[in-house]
Design a protein around this motif. Structure first.
Motif, PDB file in Angstrom:
ATOM      1  N   UNK A  17       0.833  -1.204   0.000  1.00 42.33           N
ATOM      2  CA  UNK A  17       0.000   0.000   0.000  1.00 42.33           C
ATOM      3  C   UNK A  17       0.867   1.252   0.000  1.00 42.33           C
ATOM      4  N   UNK A  18       0.383   2.273  -0.702  1.00 46.06           N
ATOM      5  CA  UNK A  18       1.072   3.545  -0.832  1.00 46.06           C
ATOM      6  C   UNK A  18       0.020   4.647  -0.856  1.00 46.06           C
ATOM      7  N   UNK A  19       0.426   5.869  -0.517  1.00 46.54           N
ATOM      8  CA  UNK A  19      -0.492   7.010  -0.591  1.00 46.54           C
ATOM      9  C   UNK A  19       0.283   8.253  -0.996  1.00 46.54           C
ATOM     10  N   UNK A  20      -0.345   9.055  -1.850  1.00 41.44           N
ATOM     11  CA  UNK A  20       0.246  10.291  -2.345  1.00 41.44           C
ATOM     12  C   UNK A  20      -0.817  11.374  -2.381  1.00 41.44           C
ATOM     13  N   UNK A  23      -6.297  13.055  -2.037  1.00 40.72           N
ATOM     14  CA  UNK A  23      -5.301  12.027  -1.770  1.00 40.72           C
ATOM     15  C   UNK A  23      -5.633  10.812  -2.623  1.00 40.72           C
ATOM     16  N   UNK A  24      -4.596  10.091  -3.007  1.00 36.36           N
ATOM     17  CA  UNK A  24      -4.772   8.865  -3.781  1.00 36.36           C
ATOM     18  C   UNK A  24      -4.014   7.743  -3.088  1.00 36.36           C
ATOM     19  N   UNK A  25      -4.698   6.642  -2.863  1.00 32.48           N
ATOM     20  CA  UNK A  25      -4.070   5.457  -2.276  1.00 32.48           C
ATOM     21  C   UNK A  25      -3.918   4.397  -3.364  1.00 32.48           C
ATOM     22  N   UNK A  26      -2.862   3.627  -3.264  1.00 26.91           N
ATOM     23  CA  UNK A  26      -2.584   2.561  -4.206  1.00 26.91           C
ATOM     24  C   UNK A  26      -2.409   1.265  -3.428  1.00 26.91           C
ATOM     25  N   UNK A  27      -3.143   0.234  -3.822  1.00 29.57           N
ATOM     26  CA  UNK A  27      -3.021  -1.084  -3.200  1.00 29.57           C
ATOM     27  C   UNK A  27      -2.685  -2.087  -4.291  1.00 29.57           C
ATOM     28  N   UNK A  55      -5.208  -1.537  -7.306  1.00 32.33           N
ATOM     29  CA  UNK A  55      -6.360  -0.676  -7.037  1.00 32.33           C
ATOM     30  C   UNK A  55      -5.872   0.717  -6.661  1.00 32.33           C
ATOM     31  N   UNK A  56      -6.349   1.712  -7.416  1.00 34.64           N
ATOM     32  CA  UNK A  56      -6.147   3.114  -7.077  1.00 34.64           C
ATOM     33  C   UNK A  56      -7.444   3.611  -6.477  1.00 34.64           C
ATOM     34  N   UNK A  57      -7.346   4.366  -5.390  1.00 31.38           N
ATOM     35  CA  UNK A  57      -8.523   4.961  -4.772  1.00 31.38           C
ATOM     36  C   UNK A  57      -8.245   6.445  -4.586  1.00 31.38           C
ATOM     37  N   UNK A  58      -9.086   7.263  -5.172  1.00 32.66           N
ATOM     38  CA  UNK A  58      -8.910   8.703  -5.058  1.00 32.66           C
ATOM     39  C   UNK A  58      -9.958   9.259  -4.107  1.00 32.66           C
ATOM     40  N   UNK A  59      -9.482  10.120  -3.218  1.00 30.04           N
ATOM     41  CA  UNK A  59     -10.341  10.846  -2.285  1.00 30.04           C
ATOM     42  C   UNK A  59     -10.250  12.317  -2.672  1.00 30.04           C
ATOM     43  N   UNK A  60     -11.102  12.784  -3.599  1.00 29.17           N
ATOM     44  CA  UNK A  60     -10.975  14.147  -4.121  1.00 29.17           C
ATOM     45  C   UNK A  60     -11.131  15.251  -3.065  1.00 29.17           C
ATOM     46  N   UNK A  61     -11.890  14.981  -2.024  1.00 24.71           N
ATOM     47  CA  UNK A  61     -12.158  16.013  -1.018  1.00 24.71           C
ATOM     48  C   UNK A  61     -11.224  15.936   0.183  1.00 24.71           C
ATOM     49  N   UNK A  62     -10.300  15.005   0.187  1.00 22.79           N
ATOM     50  CA  UNK A  62      -9.397  14.852   1.348  1.00 22.79           C
ATOM     51  C   UNK A  62      -8.528  16.085   1.481  1.00 22.79           C
ATOM     52  N   UNK A  63      -8.350  16.512   2.704  1.00 21.77           N
ATOM     53  CA  UNK A  63      -7.472  17.642   2.986  1.00 21.77           C
ATOM     54  C   UNK A  63      -6.126  17.099   3.426  1.00 21.77           C
ATOM     55  N   UNK A  64      -5.122  17.295   2.597  1.00 21.34           N
ATOM     56  CA  UNK A  64      -3.773  16.807   2.902  1.00 21.34           C
ATOM     57  C   UNK A  64      -2.815  17.980   2.918  1.00 21.34           C
TER      58      UNK A  64
END
Length: 136
Positions: free
Chosen positions: A25-28, A41-45, A126-135
């Motif tokens: 797992x990764x996140x950017x 934020x986008x997570x990659x699994x 699997x890519x998961x995008x959280x468009x509203x995440x505050x990072x």
């Protein structure tokens, strides 16, 4: 580079029953610029296990309880040896030597009372995008 920017985010350790089981797992930060600031934020699994799927529950952040967009890459009927790549169970095909619009192929998941788990199928990315995440 469509979904993931250069800013690497901390992803908390998976439970011990996931460690060493073929799930990475990764996140950017995402590559979205909105209201004069970078958001999302986008997570990659990556599931390297040929037989087991993983249910991922994203917690501890209100901004990650917002809608998400899922992109599941997997092999066609022959699994990882297939010449066909599926994106959200649809063949990913070039038309006139151009790639399709990936943004239109994402699967939106809207939370109701609780956000359903993210399912990472066997031998998939699997890519998961959280468009509203505050990072930050």
């Amino acid at each position: 580079r469509y979904l993931m920017a250069d800013g690497v985010l901390d992803i908390r350790q998976m439970p011990s029953n996931f460690r060493g089981k073929g799930l990475m797992s990764y996140a950017h930060k995402s590559r979205r610029f909105r209201n004069e600031k970078w958001t999302g934020a986008t997570a990659l699994f990556i599931n390297l296990d040929m037989d087991k799927s993983f249910d991922i529950y994203i917690t501890d952040s209100p901004s990650l309880s917002a809608p998400r967009v899922e992109y599941v890459l997997s092999g066609g009927s022959d699994g990882p040896l297939s010449s066909t790549v599926l994106l959200n169970d649809k063949p990913l095909e070039m038309t006139n030597a151009t790639l399709p619009d990936f943004g239109a192929m994402g699967k939106w998941v809207h939370p109701s009372d609780t956000l359903p788990p993210l399912i990472v199928p066997p031998n998939s990315i699997v890519f998961v995008e959280y468009p509203e995440a505050e990072v930050y």
